[in-house]
Design a protein around this motif. Structure first.
Motif, mmCIF file in Angstrom:
data_model
loop_
_atom_site.group_PDB
_atom_site.id
_atom_site.type_symbol
_atom_site.label_atom_id
_atom_site.label_comp_id
_atom_site.label_asym_id
_atom_site.label_seq_id
_atom_site.Cartn_x
_atom_site.Cartn_y
_atom_site.Cartn_z
ATOM 1 N N TRP A 188 0.831 -1.213 0.000
ATOM 2 C CA TRP A 188 0.000 0.000 0.000
ATOM 3 C C TRP A 188 0.864 1.262 0.000
ATOM 4 N N GLY A 189 2.175 1.078 -0.087
ATOM 5 C CA GLY A 189 3.080 2.225 -0.099
ATOM 6 C C GLY A 189 3.417 2.773 1.267
ATOM 7 N N GLN A 190 3.213 1.954 2.317
ATOM 8 C CA GLN A 190 3.477 2.406 3.677
ATOM 9 C C GLN A 190 4.870 1.979 4.129
ATOM 10 N N PRO A 191 5.564 2.803 4.927
ATOM 11 C CA PRO A 191 6.875 2.416 5.459
ATOM 12 C C PRO A 191 6.747 1.269 6.454
ATOM 13 N N ALA A 192 7.857 0.573 6.685
ATOM 14 C CA ALA A 192 7.842 -0.635 7.512
ATOM 15 C C ALA A 192 7.384 -0.367 8.942
#
Length: 218
Positions: A45-49
Motif C-alpha cells: 500500500w506504499g506504507q513504510p515498515a
C-alpha cells in the motif's frame, strides 16, 4: 446480546450442523497475519515498515476494536484498513457469567454460521482461558453438546487469536490476578492431534495452529 437457559443453549449449539451457511468475507482479517505478512501488506500500500509495527501494537498491546481506533496512524491508512480488513471473528450470541462471578462463557457465531465457545475461569491466584480450535468435535460423546454437533472444521488463526483478544482487556491488564494458562477446549481436539501427528495436515489441507502459551499470541 441474547440470554439463554441451559437447555436452549445446548439446542443452539446442536443446531449449527443444520443452519451453517457458507459465507466468506472479502475482508482480510488482520489476526491471520504474522508481523512479516502485515509488513508486506502495508508495503504494498506504499506504507513504510514502521507502520506495520504500529498496527501490531494496536492489535496486541492496546487491543483495538477496529482500525478507526488506531489513532497514531494517518487518517488515510485507518480508512483503508477499515475498508479492506477486519478484526472481527463473528457475533457474540450468548454470554453467561457464573453466580460467583468467577467464570464467563461466550458463544461466538462465526461468519459461516458455525458456533464456538470460549471460557475464562478465575481461581485464587490465577486465571485460565479455554479457547476453541475447532468448530464441533469428532469424538461424539453423548453427554457433550459439542460432541453431538460432529466435527465441522478447524478454526483459522484469526478465529483462535480473536477469542484471546476478546478477553484480553480483563486477562492481561489485571496484574493481581493474571491469566497464566491457555487451554484448548475439547479432549477430542487433543486426541485427534495425536492421531494425526504423522500427517498434520487436515482434510482441507490446513494445519491447526499450535498455540501452547500466552506468549505465542501476545
Amino acid at each position: 446480546m441474547a440470554q439463554f437457559d441451559k437447555s436452549s443453549y445446548t439446542l443452539l449449539l446442536m443446531s449449527t450442523r443444520y443452519e451453517a451457511q457458507a459465507e466468506k468475507s472479502s475482508l482480510r482479517n488482520l489476526y491471520d497475519l504474522s508481523l512479516p505478512e502485515l509488513t508486506e501488506l502495508l508495503a504494498g500500500w506504499g506504507q513504510p515498515a514502521f507502520r506495520a509495527r504500529q498496527v501490531w501494537e494496536w492489535l496486541y498491546r492496546h487491543f483495538a476494536d477496529d482500525a478507526t481506533a488506531m489513532t497514531s496512524l494517518p487518517g488515510a491508512l485507518r480508512e483503508r484498513l477499515a475498508a479492506e480488513t477486519t478484526l472481527s471473528i463473528g457475533d457474540i450470541v450468548v454470554r453467561q457469567d457464573s453466580r460467583d462471578g468467577l467464570t464467563t462463557k461466550v458463544l461466538f457465531r462465526l461468519p459461516d454460521g458455525q458456533f464456538i465457545e470460549t471460557v475464562l475461569m478465575a481461581y485464587e491466584k490465577r486465571r485460565t482461558l479455554c479457547i476453541s480450535t475447532q468448530a464441533g468435535c469428532a469424538m461424539g460423546c453423548v453427554f457433550c453438546a459439542t460432541g453431538q454437533m460432529g466435527f465441522m472444521r478447524h478454526l483459522s488463526v484469526a478465529e483462535i487469536v480473536g477469542q484471546v483478544i476478546y478477553f484480553a482487556p480483563v486477562s492481561y491488564t489485571n496484574l493481581t490476578l493474571p491469566t497464566s494458562d491457555l487451554v484448548e477446549i475439547s479432549v477430542g481436539a487433543v486426541s485427534l492431534k495425536k492421531k494425526q501427528s504423522s500427517n498434520p495436515t487436515t482434510d482441507d489441507n490446513r494445519q491447526t495452529p499450535n498455540i501452547t502459551t500466552l506468549n505465542d499470541i501476545c
